[in-house]
Structure formats: C-alpha cells, structure tokens
Write an enzyme that holds these catalytic residues in place. Structure first.
Site, PDB file in Angstrom:
ATOM      1  N   PRO A 138       0.793  -1.223   0.000  1.00 33.18           N
ATOM      2  CA  PRO A 138       0.000   0.000   0.000  1.00 33.18           C
ATOM      3  C   PRO A 138       0.834   1.285   0.000  1.00 33.18           C
ATOM      4  O   PRO A 138       1.861   1.365   0.678  1.00 33.18           O
ATOM      5  CB  PRO A 138      -0.826  -0.092   1.289  1.00 33.18           C
ATOM      6  CG  PRO A 138      -0.160  -1.130   2.115  1.00 33.18           C
ATOM      7  CD  PRO A 138       0.513  -2.072   1.162  1.00 33.18           C
ATOM      8  N   ASN A 139       0.356   2.230  -0.784  1.00 31.46           N
ATOM      9  CA  ASN A 139       0.913   3.589  -0.903  1.00 31.46           C
ATOM     10  C   ASN A 139       2.228   3.662  -1.681  1.00 31.46           C
ATOM     11  O   ASN A 139       2.717   4.756  -1.962  1.00 31.46           O
ATOM     12  CB  ASN A 139       1.092   4.243   0.488  1.00 31.46           C
ATOM     13  CG  ASN A 139      -0.225   4.329   1.222  1.00 31.46           C
ATOM     14  OD1 ASN A 139      -1.193   4.868   0.685  1.00 31.46           O
ATOM     15  ND2 ASN A 139      -0.301   3.769   2.409  1.00 31.46           N
ATOM     16  N   ARG A 172       5.108  11.061  -2.944  1.00 34.87           N
ATOM     17  CA  ARG A 172       4.758  10.925  -1.535  1.00 34.87           C
ATOM     18  C   ARG A 172       5.988  11.202  -0.660  1.00 34.87           C
ATOM     19  O   ARG A 172       7.036  10.595  -0.869  1.00 34.87           O
ATOM     20  CB  ARG A 172       4.312   9.468  -1.369  1.00 34.87           C
ATOM     21  CG  ARG A 172       4.290   8.935  -0.011  1.00 34.87           C
ATOM     22  CD  ARG A 172       4.177   7.416  -0.012  1.00 34.87           C
ATOM     23  NE  ARG A 172       3.919   6.996   1.341  1.00 34.87           N
ATOM     24  CZ  ARG A 172       4.195   5.803   1.820  1.00 34.87           C
ATOM     25  NH1 ARG A 172       4.693   4.873   1.041  1.00 34.87           N
ATOM     26  NH2 ARG A 172       3.940   5.528   3.063  1.00 34.87           N
ATOM     27  N   TYR A 191      11.112   9.140   1.023  1.00 34.05           N
ATOM     28  CA  TYR A 191      11.073   8.035   0.054  1.00 34.05           C
ATOM     29  C   TYR A 191      11.747   8.349  -1.277  1.00 34.05           C
ATOM     30  O   TYR A 191      11.791   7.484  -2.153  1.00 34.05           O
ATOM     31  CB  TYR A 191       9.618   7.614  -0.187  1.00 34.05           C
ATOM     32  CG  TYR A 191       8.935   7.105   1.069  1.00 34.05           C
ATOM     33  CD1 TYR A 191       9.396   5.955   1.711  1.00 34.05           C
ATOM     34  CD2 TYR A 191       7.849   7.784   1.623  1.00 34.05           C
ATOM     35  CE1 TYR A 191       8.788   5.496   2.869  1.00 34.05           C
ATOM     36  CE2 TYR A 191       7.232   7.328   2.778  1.00 34.05           C
ATOM     37  CZ  TYR A 191       7.707   6.187   3.399  1.00 34.05           C
ATOM     38  OH  TYR A 191       7.106   5.723   4.543  1.00 34.05           O
ATOM     39  N   ASN A 242       8.257  -5.237  -0.572  1.00 32.47           N
ATOM     40  CA  ASN A 242       8.107  -4.050   0.263  1.00 32.47           C
ATOM     41  C   ASN A 242       6.612  -3.930   0.533  1.00 32.47           C
ATOM     42  O   ASN A 242       5.854  -3.475  -0.330  1.00 32.47           O
ATOM     43  CB  ASN A 242       8.640  -2.799  -0.423  1.00 32.47           C
ATOM     44  CG  ASN A 242       8.512  -1.580   0.488  1.00 32.47           C
ATOM     45  OD1 ASN A 242       7.885  -1.654   1.556  1.00 32.47           O
ATOM     46  ND2 ASN A 242       9.096  -0.469   0.066  1.00 32.47           N
ATOM     47  N   ALA A 267       3.108  -0.495   5.126  1.00 34.19           N
ATOM     48  CA  ALA A 267       2.667  -0.640   6.522  1.00 34.19           C
ATOM     49  C   ALA A 267       2.180  -2.046   6.844  1.00 34.19           C
ATOM     50  O   ALA A 267       2.127  -2.429   8.022  1.00 34.19           O
ATOM     51  CB  ALA A 267       1.584   0.390   6.815  1.00 34.19           C
ATOM     52  N   HIS A 298       4.187  -4.182   9.193  1.00 37.83           N
ATOM     53  CA  HIS A 298       4.100  -4.014  10.646  1.00 37.83           C
ATOM     54  C   HIS A 298       2.820  -4.621  11.218  1.00 37.83           C
ATOM     55  O   HIS A 298       2.642  -4.636  12.429  1.00 37.83           O
ATOM     56  CB  HIS A 298       4.157  -2.517  11.006  1.00 37.83           C
ATOM     57  CG  HIS A 298       5.176  -1.750  10.229  1.00 37.83           C
ATOM     58  ND1 HIS A 298       6.511  -2.094  10.219  1.00 37.83           N
ATOM     59  CD2 HIS A 298       5.073  -0.673   9.398  1.00 37.83           C
ATOM     60  CE1 HIS A 298       7.177  -1.249   9.432  1.00 37.83           C
ATOM     61  NE2 HIS A 298       6.325  -0.385   8.919  1.00 37.83           N
ATOM     62  N   ASP A 346       1.402 -15.522   6.900  1.00 38.91           N
ATOM     63  CA  ASP A 346       0.934 -16.907   6.728  1.00 38.91           C
ATOM     64  C   ASP A 346       0.998 -17.329   5.259  1.00 38.91           C
ATOM     65  O   ASP A 346       1.332 -18.480   4.949  1.00 38.91           O
ATOM     66  CB  ASP A 346      -0.507 -17.061   7.240  1.00 38.91           C
ATOM     67  CG  ASP A 346      -0.568 -17.178   8.760  1.00 38.91           C
ATOM     68  OD1 ASP A 346       0.493 -17.313   9.396  1.00 38.91           O
ATOM     69  OD2 ASP A 346      -1.690 -17.127   9.301  1.00 38.91           O
ATOM     70  N   GLU A 406      12.657  -9.068   2.561  1.00 35.82           N
ATOM     71  CA  GLU A 406      11.846  -7.885   2.866  1.00 35.82           C
ATOM     72  C   GLU A 406      12.686  -6.629   2.642  1.00 35.82           C
ATOM     73  O   GLU A 406      13.843  -6.565   3.065  1.00 35.82           O
ATOM     74  CB  GLU A 406      11.376  -7.938   4.327  1.00 35.82           C
ATOM     75  CG  GLU A 406      10.537  -6.717   4.677  1.00 35.82           C
ATOM     76  CD  GLU A 406       9.983  -6.741   6.100  1.00 35.82           C
ATOM     77  OE1 GLU A 406      10.205  -7.721   6.825  1.00 35.82           O
ATOM     78  OE2 GLU A 406       9.326  -5.754   6.455  1.00 35.82           O
ATOM     79  N   HIS A 413      12.658  -2.224   2.733  1.00 37.36           N
ATOM     80  CA  HIS A 413      12.040  -0.921   2.985  1.00 37.36           C
ATOM     81  C   HIS A 413      12.952   0.159   2.431  1.00 37.36           C
ATOM     82  O   HIS A 413      14.187   0.103   2.639  1.00 37.36           O
ATOM     83  CB  HIS A 413      11.812  -0.681   4.480  1.00 37.36           C
ATOM     84  CG  HIS A 413      10.779  -1.601   5.045  1.00 37.36           C
ATOM     85  ND1 HIS A 413       9.436  -1.430   4.813  1.00 37.36           N
ATOM     86  CD2 HIS A 413      10.899  -2.717   5.782  1.00 37.36           C
ATOM     87  CE1 HIS A 413       8.769  -2.405   5.415  1.00 37.36           C
ATOM     88  NE2 HIS A 413       9.632  -3.212   6.000  1.00 37.36           N
ATOM     89  N   ILE A 414      12.362   1.126   1.769  1.00 29.17           N
ATOM     90  CA  ILE A 414      13.139   2.225   1.181  1.00 29.17           C
ATOM     91  C   ILE A 414      13.767   3.087   2.279  1.00 29.17           C
ATOM     92  O   ILE A 414      14.936   3.457   2.215  1.00 29.17           O
ATOM     93  CB  ILE A 414      12.203   3.059   0.281  1.00 29.17           C
ATOM     94  CG1 ILE A 414      11.817   2.217  -0.935  1.00 29.17           C
ATOM     95  CG2 ILE A 414      12.854   4.379  -0.129  1.00 29.17           C
ATOM     96  CD1 ILE A 414      10.692   2.799  -1.753  1.00 29.17           C
ATOM     97  N   SER A 415      12.959   3.414   3.273  1.00 29.74           N
ATOM     98  CA  SER A 415      13.440   4.254   4.375  1.00 29.74           C
ATOM     99  C   SER A 415      14.081   3.373   5.452  1.00 29.74           C
ATOM    100  O   SER A 415      13.886   2.148   5.456  1.00 29.74           O
ATOM    101  CB  SER A 415      12.270   5.039   4.971  1.00 29.74           C
ATOM    102  OG  SER A 415      11.323   4.143   5.544  1.00 29.74           O
ATOM    103  N   ARG A 431      12.743   5.541  12.629  1.00 32.60           N
ATOM    104  CA  ARG A 431      11.470   6.263  12.530  1.00 32.60           C
ATOM    105  C   ARG A 431      10.561   5.908  13.722  1.00 32.60           C
ATOM    106  O   ARG A 431      11.059   5.483  14.754  1.00 32.60           O
ATOM    107  CB  ARG A 431      10.821   5.958  11.171  1.00 32.60           C
ATOM    108  CG  ARG A 431      11.716   6.394   9.989  1.00 32.60           C
ATOM    109  CD  ARG A 431      11.070   6.119   8.654  1.00 32.60           C
ATOM    110  NE  ARG A 431       9.843   6.875   8.498  1.00 32.60           N
ATOM    111  CZ  ARG A 431       8.898   6.583   7.580  1.00 32.60           C
ATOM    112  NH1 ARG A 431       9.077   5.557   6.767  1.00 32.60           N
ATOM    113  NH2 ARG A 431       7.810   7.309   7.482  1.00 32.60           N
ATOM    114  N   ARG A 448       7.073   1.291  13.420  1.00 32.98           N
ATOM    115  CA  ARG A 448       7.773   0.790  12.220  1.00 32.98           C
ATOM    116  C   ARG A 448       8.966  -0.102  12.589  1.00 32.98           C
ATOM    117  O   ARG A 448       9.601  -0.678  11.724  1.00 32.98           O
ATOM    118  CB  ARG A 448       8.266   1.956  11.355  1.00 32.98           C
ATOM    119  CG  ARG A 448       7.152   2.810  10.809  1.00 32.98           C
ATOM    120  CD  ARG A 448       7.697   3.867   9.848  1.00 32.98           C
ATOM    121  NE  ARG A 448       6.794   4.995   9.788  1.00 32.98           N
ATOM    122  CZ  ARG A 448       5.743   5.079   8.980  1.00 32.98           C
ATOM    123  NH1 ARG A 448       5.480   4.105   8.137  1.00 32.98           N
ATOM    124  NH2 ARG A 448       4.955   6.138   8.993  1.00 32.98           N
TER     125      ARG A 448
END
Ligand code: DQA
Length: 145
Positions: A11-12, A19, A24, A72, A75, A78, A85, A96, A98-100, A105, A109
């Site tokens: 998402p996002n 954004r 990001y 990625n 959210a 988290h 599953d 996994e 994450h860009i940031s 943070r 997160r």
C-alpha cells in the site's frame, strides 16, 4: 535456466516519487521497476506487482510461479499476520525491503511481522534496497541449486 523473481509492493508505494519525497525519494515505482529490468534482465526474469489491498497481495503470492520474492509491504509489514501466513504457505524465499530506514522512525515501524519468515531484511538504502534484495535472493537460490 533463469530464475523468476517477483517484486511485490504494498500500500501507498504506487505514490513513490510524489509521496513524502524527503523520506522516500523522487523516483516513481515505474522508474524503479524499469531500472531493475535494465540492471537484472540478463540474470533473471522479473515480474512486478503492486496493490493497496492485503487480500490481493495474498492472492498474488498464492498464484505466483516465482522462485522467490522481494517484498516491500509498506505498513502491512508491521501489521499483517495474513501475508506472513501466505509466505509460509508457499515456502519460497522472500527478502523484505524498505526504502526508508524504518529503525530510525516511529516505534510502530520498528517491528516487522514479516521479517522472521524471510531470508533477510534490507532497510534504509532508498530504491537501491530492491537491487540488494534481488542480489540476496539470487545468491540464496544459486547456493541451494
Ligand atoms: C516503507 C516503510 C513503511 O513503514 C511505510 O508504511 C511505507 C513505506 C518503506 O519502504 O520505507 O509505506 O515500507
């Protein structure tokens, strides 16, 4: 034979480039995917999937023929026991990304529901995290082969 790797964005992440650019960066998701195709196309086949919906991500994981995944999950990383599953159900390697740097943070997160069922976790290297994720997956799969 070339491995097939799926790059899944949650998402996002469709809003990358527009954004919170300070966090990001300025590359759109399409630009990131195009660069990955150019950089890795010789070495593996890549498939790209983005969805803002948890169920669609789970359906994609269930039906994918990929040998491994770079995810990625935004959210959902988290919060989503359901995606965790699904990963366990298909027993294929996942990195996994994450860009940031989620670890410097907000506290929520700092926890990943997904990382314990992944072969590894890449955070904080902006869009280059996807490159690192693909390299780590290829190394993992070649060592198993
Ligand atoms: C993110 C980090 C998540 O905490 C956040 O919800 C995102 C983006 C990242 O790539 O840095 O949507 O996954």
């Amino acid at each position: 034979m070339k491995f097939l790797i799926s790059i899944i964005n949650g998402p996002n992440l469709n809003l990358l480039g527009r954004r919170e650019k300070i966090i990001y960066g300025t590359f759109s998701l399409d630009e990131i995917c195009e660069r990955l195709k150019i950089e890795f196309g010789k070495f593996c086949d890549l498939e790209f999937f983005q969805s803002n919906s948890e169920g669609s991500i789970i359906d994609y994981v269930h039906s994918s023929k990929s040998d491994g995944f770079v995810m990625n999950l935004g959210a959902y990383s988290h919060t989503s026991y359901a995606i965790r599953d699904a990963i366990c159900a298909v027993s294929r390697p996942v990195v996994e990304v994450h860009i940031s740097n989620v670890l410097n943070r907000e506290n929520f997160r700092h926890v990943s529901i997904i990382a314990p069922v992944c072969i590894g976790y890449v955070v904080g290297f902006r869009e280059f995290g996807y490159n690192l994720g693909i390299l780590a997956l290829l190394d993992h799969m070649l060592n198993l082969g």
